[in-house]
Structure formats: structure tokens, C-alpha cells
Scaffold this active site. Sequence first.
Site, PDB file in Angstrom:
ATOM      1  N   LEU A  42     -15.724  29.922  41.465  1.00 16.37           N
ATOM      2  CA  LEU A  42     -15.367  28.526  41.675  1.00 16.37           C
ATOM      3  C   LEU A  42     -16.116  28.120  42.767  1.00 16.37           C
ATOM      4  O   LEU A  42     -16.279  28.870  43.785  1.00 16.37           O
ATOM      5  CB  LEU A  42     -13.759  28.184  42.055  1.00 16.37           C
ATOM      6  CG  LEU A  42     -12.764  27.903  41.110  1.00 16.37           C
ATOM      7  CD1 LEU A  42     -11.486  27.690  41.705  1.00 16.37           C
ATOM      8  CD2 LEU A  42     -13.219  26.874  40.230  1.00 16.37           C
ATOM      9  N   ASP A  43     -16.870  27.039  42.579  1.00 16.66           N
ATOM     10  CA  ASP A  43     -17.702  26.459  43.754  1.00 16.66           C
ATOM     11  C   ASP A  43     -16.858  26.028  44.860  1.00 16.66           C
ATOM     12  O   ASP A  43     -15.668  25.826  44.814  1.00 16.66           O
ATOM     13  CB  ASP A  43     -18.386  25.098  43.632  1.00 16.66           C
ATOM     14  CG  ASP A  43     -19.313  25.371  42.261  1.00 16.66           C
ATOM     15  OD1 ASP A  43     -19.809  26.457  41.993  1.00 16.66           O
ATOM     16  OD2 ASP A  43     -19.812  24.114  41.360  1.00 16.66           O
ATOM     17  N   PRO A  44     -17.465  25.948  46.028  1.00 14.61           N
ATOM     18  CA  PRO A  44     -16.869  25.730  47.390  1.00 14.61           C
ATOM     19  C   PRO A  44     -16.155  24.267  47.265  1.00 14.61           C
ATOM     20  O   PRO A  44     -14.719  23.997  47.981  1.00 14.61           O
ATOM     21  CB  PRO A  44     -17.813  25.637  48.541  1.00 14.61           C
ATOM     22  CG  PRO A  44     -18.662  26.812  48.081  1.00 14.61           C
ATOM     23  CD  PRO A  44     -18.870  26.717  46.525  1.00 14.61           C
ATOM     24  N   LEU A  45     -16.755  23.496  46.746  1.00 13.98           N
ATOM     25  CA  LEU A  45     -16.008  22.193  46.589  1.00 13.98           C
ATOM     26  C   LEU A  45     -14.909  21.901  45.688  1.00 13.98           C
ATOM     27  O   LEU A  45     -14.297  21.018  45.387  1.00 13.98           O
ATOM     28  CB  LEU A  45     -17.150  20.877  46.159  1.00 13.98           C
ATOM     29  CG  LEU A  45     -18.129  20.744  47.237  1.00 13.98           C
ATOM     30  CD1 LEU A  45     -19.106  19.897  46.989  1.00 13.98           C
ATOM     31  CD2 LEU A  45     -17.460  20.383  48.712  1.00 13.98           C
ATOM     32  N   ALA A  46     -14.877  23.043  44.821  1.00 12.17           N
ATOM     33  CA  ALA A  46     -13.652  23.175  43.634  1.00 12.17           C
ATOM     34  C   ALA A  46     -12.392  23.593  44.244  1.00 12.17           C
ATOM     35  O   ALA A  46     -12.402  24.513  45.163  1.00 12.17           O
ATOM     36  CB  ALA A  46     -14.213  23.907  42.439  1.00 12.17           C
TER      37      ALA A  46
END
Length: 298
Positions: A42-46
Site C-alpha cells: 500500500l502506498d504511504p498516501l493510502a
Amino acid sequence: MNGWIILDKPIGLGSTQAVAAVKRNLREAGFGKVKVGHGGTLDPLATGVLPIAIGEATKLCGRMLDASKVYDFTIKFGEETAGLDAEGEVVATSDIRPTMAQIEAVLPNFTGAIEQIPPAYSAIKVDGKRAYDRARAGEVVEIAARQVTIYALSVFEQESKAAIEEVTLSVHVSKGTYIRSLARDISHALGTLGHVTMLRRTKAGPFTLDHAISLDKLNEIGKGAPAKDIILPLEAGLVDIPALDLSPDAAKAIQQGRVLTGIATKDGLYWARDAEMRALALVEHIDGELRTVRGFNL
């Protein structure tokens, strides 16, 4: 120490950092060195469902990576960014804003098997180097289109007859789908530009937000909270495939990696268990033969 911790990953935390947090808490709780891995970046922004496997459950990480996922995501219209998310710099703008009716009219074009070009800022390797490293170095990154499957795509509780600045959608996708690319392509189909400002994974394989715990709850393990209240059994990652009950002799054979014949069952993938309901292996039955795919040492 075998099983799953399903983390409701907070924004700003990378998947590798989440794995490190699990390792740290288990170590502080006195479990020593434990093998840990995650089942889908999961991307850091997700935010949202991040399955983290412990011990023998790490043998199922590959299967979890291949599983379908469900996301809620918000598209902000009018601006396209370099990374197709809120973190990237704006590279193009548009004055066009779609109506809800227009959005709902184009969504069917993005269901089923579709072709998708991943973002330049992605972990895909281009000539042996990560695409995001090339993009950050100022290179023009060309990534080939790939086929993915969108099982379901719908508007998430939003009604308006006027032109709107943003919309939140829910989507069920196959492995390899980039939500940022989907947002870009939907925006283009609407004659405008857009990027993702919110991305939340609500399901990964058999795991949902109902299984997930907060980072604060995870940190309680290191402070003495019972790990059994947080760690799901290995079998929780297998509930989406049928179990196959084996006799003591057959169970022993499977544990030894032998091929079995004469098992009365349909062809397909199963998880084999013994009389004590203990998971023995991930197995596959094909043309009358039962073979071990991955064995478990529980």
C-alpha cells in the site's frame, strides 16, 4: 507464532515500515526473531487493509499478492499531477468539470477486462530500474499497457446534478491494477483531468476492515497486551478456498510431500487439514492426483 495481523494502515506509513513495526512489537513482547512479510503493498498516501503474515503464514504472501482487492478512492477533477496523486506536482490543468450523470455514464467502460498503463511513478522495473527512480531523475518513462480486470465499479454515496469538483468511487479489482491510472483514465474519458486525493483499501483477499487493527492497537502487543487477541490464525488466510479433510495416513503422506491418488474430490485448490483441524498444506487436485503446493510446519 504463525498467523496474520491485519493492519488498518495509517496514511504516511509505508508497507515496509508496517512490517518493521510488527517485528518490533513481537520482539518487545518476547517472541524473539519471527519471520514477517506483507500481502500486498500500500502506498504511504493510502490507508486501509494491509495483511501482514507471521511465521508459516508468510508462505501464503504470494497468494495474497495475487488476490483481488477492493478500494474506495476520490478523484479531484481539474488537475493532473506527475504521480497521479496529491503528492505530485501539477503538470496539467483543465476547466472542465463533469456531472454525476456523466460520471455514471462512463463507468461501464471501465469494468471487465481493460488495458491500463501504470503510472510513471510506480515500482515497475523498466530496463532493470524502478520506474519511479527514472521518473524522479527526470527521465521520460514509457511503460507498456497491461490487461487488468475491474470486477465492479460504482459511485460511493454521492448525489449531485451540477458539475462537481470531485467524486468518490468504490472498485473491486484484480492484482496489478493501479487505482491512480484508473482515476486518470476516467478523468480523460470525461474530457477533463484528475488525480487521486484519497485511497483506502477496504478488502484484500479474504480480509476486510472488520479484521483490521489500528497501529496503536498493534503497539499494545509490545507493551504486554495478549498477542492472541490480535493475531489471526494461519487458516484465516485460506477461508476463501475449500478445506480438504484427510485421514491420518493421507495427512502423513501430504506432510512428506508425496502425491496422493484416490481422493474423491473435484479438481482445484484446497487447504488440507488433519483430524485436529490443523492446516497441513496448500494442495491442488488435478486429474486424480493430489499434490502439495506449499506445506506448513505447524
